[in-house]
Design an enzyme around this catalytic site. Structure first.
Site, short mmCIF file in Angstrom:
data_model
loop_
_atom_site.label_atom_id
_atom_site.label_comp_id
_atom_site.label_asym_id
_atom_site.label_seq_id
_atom_site.Cartn_x
_atom_site.Cartn_y
_atom_site.Cartn_z
N HIS B 12 10.90 -4.30 -3.91
CA HIS B 12 12.37 -4.17 -3.41
C HIS B 12 13.15 -5.60 -3.95
O HIS B 12 13.86 -5.84 -3.43
CB HIS B 12 12.17 -4.24 -1.93
CG HIS B 12 11.57 -5.29 -1.46
ND1 HIS B 12 11.13 -5.31 -0.07
CD2 HIS B 12 11.75 -6.86 -1.67
CE1 HIS B 12 10.51 -6.62 0.22
NE2 HIS B 12 11.16 -7.33 -0.69
N HIS B 59 15.41 -11.63 4.02
CA HIS B 59 15.25 -12.55 3.12
C HIS B 59 16.59 -13.68 3.63
O HIS B 59 17.11 -14.30 2.72
CB HIS B 59 15.43 -12.38 1.67
CG HIS B 59 14.45 -11.52 1.17
ND1 HIS B 59 14.62 -10.20 1.42
CD2 HIS B 59 13.42 -11.48 0.31
CE1 HIS B 59 13.54 -9.23 1.13
NE2 HIS B 59 12.99 -10.41 0.20
N HIS B 194 3.77 -11.76 -7.05
CA HIS B 194 4.70 -12.55 -7.61
C HIS B 194 5.11 -13.86 -6.92
O HIS B 194 4.69 -14.12 -6.04
CB HIS B 194 6.27 -11.90 -7.82
CG HIS B 194 6.73 -11.43 -6.27
ND1 HIS B 194 6.22 -10.76 -5.71
CD2 HIS B 194 7.97 -11.82 -5.75
CE1 HIS B 194 7.18 -10.45 -4.33
NE2 HIS B 194 8.11 -11.40 -4.62
N GLU B 241 3.61 -10.19 0.35
CA GLU B 241 4.27 -8.90 0.75
C GLU B 241 3.54 -7.60 0.73
O GLU B 241 3.90 -6.70 1.27
CB GLU B 241 5.56 -8.80 -0.04
CG GLU B 241 6.51 -9.84 0.22
CD GLU B 241 7.94 -9.86 -0.97
OE1 GLU B 241 8.88 -10.57 -0.62
OE2 GLU B 241 7.85 -8.81 -1.66
#
Lengths: 121, 282
Positions: B12, B59, B194, B241
């Protein structure tokens, strides 16, 4: 935190847990305000006054001034909030990735492309 | 009764939103990524689900660090996207299904999950990017009602992978007990490996991601042997995540088939994955 007690630090990585979240609360709160365009404009018009309004420490204000992401992280900044700050100066996630890794943007991108060419095993 | 017809795991990152905005689907950098979504687009076009439960993380748009719910569910009739500070153009609002949301919340709380209930909720790129990816066409997107499920993977401690898998199982039960003739999909988003922060920024881990994707259908419990701290080391602090994919996977039960999978490095600073499951029990 007990769940982190005795854990070896992960090289080149800071876990954003309670202690860091407390340390960076004002800094992150200021960055949260940058969701609104009028706050971004107010910051750009007078950076020092804006930082003072949120009660940033001297060290945080210096790190903000120099757009030094590693320093901001060590002072409790969270990367998602710092991205709102650096975004105002036209720096995207790849720009600040390169800055933190201490290499040029081209080198950073090349490193990621090289990771794409690795195979399993 | 409502039917959970399938699930998708998907990245995403905001860069995908930029690429969609600029129409870069055929650009050499983006093509290997977007090509992986063709089976998903065809499947969505064929199945036309009525509702999407979208598991993601905020976020710093709706939630600040003053109040960080571990699991928050939207119960609004409409969800607005908004300026996140760095330039993605806000998308049109998304239509909710408050009756279904309240049923889900009621069922989950009685299953001992402590849910934060949100009658107003801004949705950020973690939500909008998967919506645009699943339904690139605005008209098709508008026909799907949404239930946002926001998970804290920002401020440690995060929920454990085990908790996520169990929450998924409880969601599967909740959907099956909703007395409406609806086809439902669940999307688990974020990841894969990541790292955005620190000197190790840019870290990815193809071998681990590949094993995760390989085991997700038949052995999702494989991920549970890693703590979130260990995962941060292996796949990067933001790679954690991937525990949100376990919520999607848990909801589907074990009578499923994997219809497609794609994995590509790099998309911005991340390893990007997509996987599509269909529920055979329906």
């Amino acid at each position: 935190m007990k769940s982190l007690a005795g854990k070896e630090p992960i090289p080149g990585t800071t876990i954003f847990e309670g202690r860091m979240a407390m340390k960076g609360y004002e800094l992150n709160k200021m960055c949260f305000s940058f969701n609104k365009a009028e706050n971004r404009e107010a910051f750009m018009a007078n950076e020092d006054a804006y930082c003072a309004r949120y009660g940033l420490t001297e060290a945080q204000r210096t790190a903000v001034k120099s757009r030094d992401v590693l320093a901001l992280l060590s002072l409790g900044g969270n990367i998602y909030y710092l991205a709102k700050l650096t975004g105002m100066f036209g720096l995207n996630m790849q720009d600040i990735g390169a800055q933190q890794a201490g290499i040029s943007l081209e080198e950073f991108k090349a490193r990621l492309l090289a990771a794409g060419e690795t195979k399993n095993g | 009764m409502a039917r959970l017809i399938g699930g998708v795991g998907s990245s995403h990152v905001p860069a995908i939103g930029n690429a969609l905005e600029q129409g870069l689907q055929s650009d050499p950098y983006w093509k290997p990524f977007f090509d992986g979504y063709k089976p998903v687009w065809n499947w969505m076009e064929d199945k036309k689900p009525d509702v999407a439960i979208l598991v993601y993380n905020d976020h710093g748009l709706n939630f600040f660090l003053d109040t960080m719910p571990t699991f928050a569910i939207g119960a609004a009739s409409e969800y607005q996207n908004a300026d996140e500070g760095w330039g993605l153009k806000p998308l049109d609002p998304f239509q909710g299904d408050p009756e279904f949301s309240w049923h889900l919340i009621d069922s989950l709380v009685h299953d001992e999950f402590d849910i934060t209930m949100c009658q107003e909720m801004l949705v950020d790129h973690g939500f909008t990017v998967p919506m645009s990816l699943m339904w690139p066409n605005q008209k098709a997107r508008d026909q799907v009602k949404v239930i946002p499920l926001c998970v804290n993977v920002v401020q440690y401690p995060f929920p454990t992978a085990r908790r996520c898998l169990k929450l998924g199982e409880a969601i599967g039960k909740a959907v099956a007990s909703f007395d409406k003739d609806l086809d439902v999909v669940i999307l688990g988003t974020g990841g894969l490996s990541h790292q955005l922060d620190g000197e190790r920024a840019g870290h990815t881990n193809r071998a681990f991601d590949t094993e995760f994707l390989e085991k997700l259908k038949s052995e999702p419990e494989w991920l549970l042997k890693y703590s979130n701290y260990e995962l941060a080391e292996i796949v990067g602090p933001q790679g954690v995540e991937m525990i949100m994919w376990l919520i999607m996977r848990g909801a589907l039960g074990n009578d499923i088939q994997e219809l497609s999978r794609n994995y590509h490095i790099p998309i911005s600073n991340t390893a990007a994955g997509v996987i599509l499951f269909e529920n055979d029990a329906i």
